[in-house]
Scaffold this active site. Structure first.
Site, PDB file in Angstrom:
ATOM      1  N   TYR A   1       0.849  -1.197   0.000  1.00 52.70           N
ATOM      2  CA  TYR A   1       0.000   0.000   0.000  1.00 52.70           C
ATOM      3  C   TYR A   1       0.884   1.246   0.000  1.00 52.70           C
ATOM      4  CZ  TYR A   1      -4.025  -2.955   1.185  1.00 52.70           C
ATOM      5  OH  TYR A   1      -5.020  -3.910   1.172  1.00 52.70           O
ATOM      6  N   GLU A   2       0.448   2.263  -0.750  1.00 46.95           N
ATOM      7  CA  GLU A   2       1.315   3.418  -0.970  1.00 46.95           C
ATOM      8  C   GLU A   2       1.601   4.232   0.279  1.00 46.95           C
ATOM      9  OE1 GLU A   2      -0.728   7.141  -2.762  1.00 46.95           O
ATOM     10  OE2 GLU A   2      -1.677   5.438  -3.741  1.00 46.95           O
ATOM     11  N   ALA A   3       0.852   4.022   1.352  1.00 48.76           N
ATOM     12  CA  ALA A   3       1.138   4.743   2.599  1.00 48.76           C
ATOM     13  C   ALA A   3       2.477   4.324   3.198  1.00 48.76           C
ATOM     14  CB  ALA A   3       0.019   4.524   3.605  1.00 48.76           C
ATOM     15  N   GLY A   4       3.051   3.215   2.704  1.00 49.46           N
ATOM     16  CA  GLY A   4       4.346   2.774   3.206  1.00 49.46           C
ATOM     17  C   GLY A   4       4.325   1.389   3.806  1.00 49.46           C
TER      18      GLY A   4
ATOM     19  N   MET B   1       6.565   6.712   2.815  1.00 48.40           N
ATOM     20  CA  MET B   1       6.084   6.636   1.435  1.00 48.40           C
ATOM     21  C   MET B   1       7.247   6.785   0.456  1.00 48.40           C
ATOM     22  SD  MET B   1       3.100   8.905  -0.420  1.00 48.40           S
ATOM     23  CE  MET B   1       1.864   8.410   0.783  1.00 48.40           C
TER      24      MET B   1
END
Length: 262
Positions: free
Chosen positions: A55-58, A86
Site C-alpha cells: 500500500y502506498e502509505a508505506g 512513502m
C-alpha cells in the site's frame, strides 16, 4: 469435489471475482483502496495465498484485518512485513523493480489502456475534477504489469481520454515500448482490464481485446458501453460464475456492508 456454483450474484461481484482470479501465480501487488483492494484481498484468500500486498502509505506485506476505508486506515499495517515512509516504498520497492503487479482503477480508459483519474472535460474548466494521480502514474510505469478494474460504460471506455494521468500502451505497443526504453520505465504496461461485463487482455499491437464475457452479459451490451469498435476474441469464452465460497468471502469478510458490490 467441485465447489457448488452460486445461483445469484451481482455484476460487481462477478467483476471482483474475475479480477481476483487474474492474480493467480502473482507474488507482489501494489494496490489502492476500493474495488482493486477487494479483488486483491480476495485473491490472497483464494488463488494467490502467497501474494504480498503493498500500500502506498508505506506498507509492504500487509494483511489487513478488515477492508481498509482509505489508504491511511491503520488496519493496513496489520501483520505487515515492513512499514516504511512513502518515499522509501516508492524509491526502493516500486522504482527498484520489486513490484510484479500494480492494480488500478480508472475514471476513463482508452483502447490502449491509458488511464484518466484527473479531470472530465477541459483541464482548465472541467465538468468534473477527479482525485488525480496519487501514486498511480508511478505504479503504471514501474510495476512489471498493470491490472485495471472498473465498471464499463460509454462515459468511461472512451475513444480519447480527457487527460492522460497514467500511461498505458500510449498510441500502440511499438510506440509504448520505445518510450518506455527511452524514459527508463521498468514496467511493460497494462495486461488486463476487468469490467462488470467481461475480461479484456491486450494484443501484440497494444490494443485491448475482449477474451471472456461474464454470465448474463451480451456483446450488444459491450458495444453499447464502449467508445470504439471493440476487438472480440475468435474463441470468446464465458467467465466461470463465482463459487459460493468466493461470494461468502466478499459478502462476509471483505465488503459486508455492500459498499462496492451492490
Amino acid at each position: 469435489m467441485a465447489t457448488p456454483r452460486a445461483t445469484a450474484f451481482s455484476q460487481s461481484e462477478m467483476m471482483i471475482v474475475a479480477a481476483a482470479r487474474e492474480l493467480a501465480g502473482q507474488r507482489v501487488c501494489f494496490v489502492g483502496v476500493g474495488l482493486p483492494n477487494i479483488a486483491v484481498n480476495l485473491a490472497k484468500r483464494t488463488v494467490a495465498p502467497d501474494l504480498e500486498l503493498v500500500y502506498e502509505a508505506g506498507v509492504f506485506g500487509a494483511r489487513p484485518a478488515r477492508l481498509p476505508l482509505s489508504i491511511g486506515d491503520p488496519t493496513i499495517v496489520t501483520g505487515a512485513t515492513a512499514v516504511t515512509s512513502m518515499f522509501e516504498l516508492f524509491a526502493f520497492y516500486l522504482q527498484g523493480g520489486l513490484i510484479d503487479v500494480g492494480f488500478l482503477g480508472a475514471a476513463q480508459v482508452d483502447r490502449f489502456g491509458n488511464i484518466n483519474t484527473t479531470v472530465i472535460g477541459d483541464y482548465d474548466a472541467p465538468t468534473t475534477r477527479l482525485p488525480g494521480s496519487g501514486g498511480a502514474c508511478e505504479i503504471a510505469i514501474n510495476a512489471r504489469q498493470v491490472f485495471i478494474i472498473m465498471r464499463q460504460s460509454a462515459r468511461s471506455f472512451v475513444e480519447k481520454i480527457d487527460f492522460r494521468t497514467s500511461p498505458g500502451n500510449l498510441g500502440g505497443a511499438d510506440n509504448a515500448a520505445r518510450i518506455r526504453r527511452e524514459q527508463g520505465w521498468l514496467g511493460r504496461g497494462p495486461s488486463v482490464v476487468v469490467t462488470d461485463l467481461g475480461i479484456w487482455h491486450f494484443g501484440d499491437d497494444g490494443e485491448m481485446r475482449l477474451d471472456s464475457l461474464h454470465p448474463g452479459a451480451t456483446l450488444e451490451q459491450v458495444r453499447e458501453t464502449i467508445g470504439w469498435e471493440p476487438r472480440i476474441a475468435d474463441d470468446l469464452a464465458v467467465t466461470p460464475a463465482p463459487t459460493d465460497e468466493e461470494l461468502r468471502l466478499i459478502r462476509v469478510e471483505l465488503d459486508p456492508g455492500g459498499a462496492y458490490t451492490k
